[in-house]
Design a protein around this motif. Structure first.
Motif: not given
Length: 498
Positions: A78-86
């Protein structure tokens, strides 16, 4: 201090970090699950060696989530969700390896900064907390539960989850040492023999974080898995440390945000990464590039969620209150060895404290070395089929629950009961984190509440005992008011969208 650096100690850290990375890199398997499954193994290792394994799993599990987030657009944790954005847009451009290495370096920075904060701040907070009476200790727990409930997706459901955890923790004999009468309470008829001492902590933890995750995956169907054709690491995407030029403030700010979020009980890594990412975008000179493959977005997300690792240990080791679900599991390791965490822990166990700091340092370095130099091999981890992994994990959960208390079959039933309960939580939108923190802290809260009344004889003492009590009540009121305002704002946004 350095006499702890035995070959076994270092091997357990490195091995734990490796296994943690693998767990984090497979979508649906988290650092919390890795720690829950391996927790029973620590009994025979001793406290320092056991913690070395678990802290390696913790650091590796949080960091490993960036692999599928970047290569598949699916957060491994769950903590990597914003890593997917870029990260994922970069991988689609053929820059997967470059994006991975950016995330790995940022993870190292976040982990080391949070470790520095842990080393400097936790002993100071513990020295201050030693002066607390039963009143302040009760209010600290009350504040922790309030914060977790306030930051839940639904505050009322968060409060209910925490209270339910406390309620279940009180099942069993009302121990005289707690101010009780030595009689059974809250025990269903016919179960007195098994529930005399209540539910054992470790099978509860393994069920909620191990078995429940497997049941959730089984319900939606275990996916066939990804093939190597789905993995686009990129053969011509060169990485250079020059890409971090001008990003020092972003890295430090994101790491400190993650550390602060980790100190708040039960908030979690997803909030750390989201807030870090949002701040990076706000202060960026190129905010329009975020979401399209901006390296600064990956740096902020990974520095933030790895900053959580050291931050979450601060309240655990100084106050005895877990900072997140994974550190709640670490309490199980201390319980196995008969050690209670809290304000006296660091002063009474300096060797264990030093061992944890060294273990966290080695785990972060090992994570960086393994992931940075073997990035292409770790990219293949996402192709491991879950239909092979899950039966092995289920077997480890059952064996661990059975052997943890020298072969008590009721512990296996406890595992199954709380595994199903954890699965039902997702259906009912209840929060696991407030529940498990309530379950762990419930007995302590009861002792502090009863002892306070025995000592002072009036409920008003909780409001008038000291300036610390007044400050805690202000913080409690502030967290509730803040949650109410956020809920109102969210409702207004939803109404406008409709």
């Amino acid at each position: 201090m350095f006499e702890i650096l035995t070959p076994l100690f270092v091997s357990l850290i490195v091995g734990g970090t490796l296994v943690g990375i693998i767990f984090g890199a497979i979508p649906g398997m988290t650092a919390t699950m890795a720690v829950a499954v391996c927790l029973p193994l620590t009994y025979s290792l001793g406290l320092e060696n056991g913690l070395a394994l678990l802290l390696g799993l913790y650091v590796g599990g949080i960091s490993g989530g960036l692999v599928p987030a970047i290569l598949l657009g699916i957060p491994g944790t769950p903590s990597s969700i914003t890593t997917t954005f870029d990260g994922y847009p970069m991988a689609q451009r053929g820059e997967g390896e470059k994006a991975l290495r950016i995330g790995i370096v940022a993870s190292l920075v976040g982990g080391l900064i949070s470790l520095l904060v842990l080393d400097l701040f936790a002993p100071t907070l513990a020295d201050f907390a030693i002066k607390f009476s039963y009143v302040e200790k009760f209010l600290i727990i009350f504040f922790a539960l309030t914060v977790m409930a306030a930051l839940s997706s639904d505050m009322l459901l968060g409060i209910f989850s925490g209270v339910l955890g406390i309620f279940i923790s009180l099942i069993g004999t009302y121990d005289i040492s707690r101010g009780g009468n030595g009689e059974l309470r809250l025990v269903p008829p016919g179960t007195e023999y098994w529930l005399e001492s209540g539910f054992s902590l470790l099978p509860v933890l393994i069920g909620l974080f191990g078995l429940a995750a497997i049941l959730e995956q089984a319900e939606i169907g275990v996916p066939k898995g990804h093939s190597t054709k789905d993995i686009n690491v990129g053969k011509h995407s060169r990485f250079s440390f020059g890409i971090f030029k001008g990003q020092s403030i972003n890295l430090v700010r994101s790491s400190l945000i993650g550390t602060f979020i980790g100190i708040l009980p039960g908030v979690g890594g997803s909030a750390a990464s989201i807030i870090s990412y949002t701040n990076a975008k706000t202060f960026s000179k190129r905010p329009g590039n975020f979401g399209k493959g901006e390296p600064a977005g990956i740096m902020a997300s990974e520095a933030g969620n790895n900053g959580l690792t050291g931050g979450a240990l601060v309240p655990l080791l100084s106050l005895g209150i877990p900072g997140d679900s994974t550190t709640a599991l670490l309490i199980g390791a201390f319980t196995l060895q008969g050690i209670q965490v809290g304000p006296l822990f660091i002063g009474n166990n300096p060797g264990t404290w030093d061992a944890m700091i060294i273990a966290m340092l080695i785990a972060n370095i090992a994570m960086f070395a393994m992931m940075y130099f073997a990035v292409r091999y770790f990219a293949l981890v996402v192709t491991i089929p879950k239909h092979i992994l899950f039966p092995v994990i289920l077997m480890m959960c059952v064996i661990g629950a059975y052997t943890i208390n020298y072969g008590i079959m009721f512990d296996v039933w406890t595992l199954l009961i709380f595994g199903v309960l954890g699965w039902l939580f997702t259906k009912l939108r209840l929060e696991v984190a407030p529940f498990i923190i309530g379950f762990i802290l419930g007995p302590s809260a009861e002792i502090y509440f009863v002892k306070s009344l025995e000592s002072f004889g009036t409920v008003t003492i909780f409001f008038t005992k000291s300036w610390i009590a007044v400050v805690l009540w202000i913080l409690i009121a502030g967290s509730v008011a803040g949650a109410a305002l956020m809920a109102k704002k969210k409702k207004e946004i939803n109404d406008e969208a409709v």
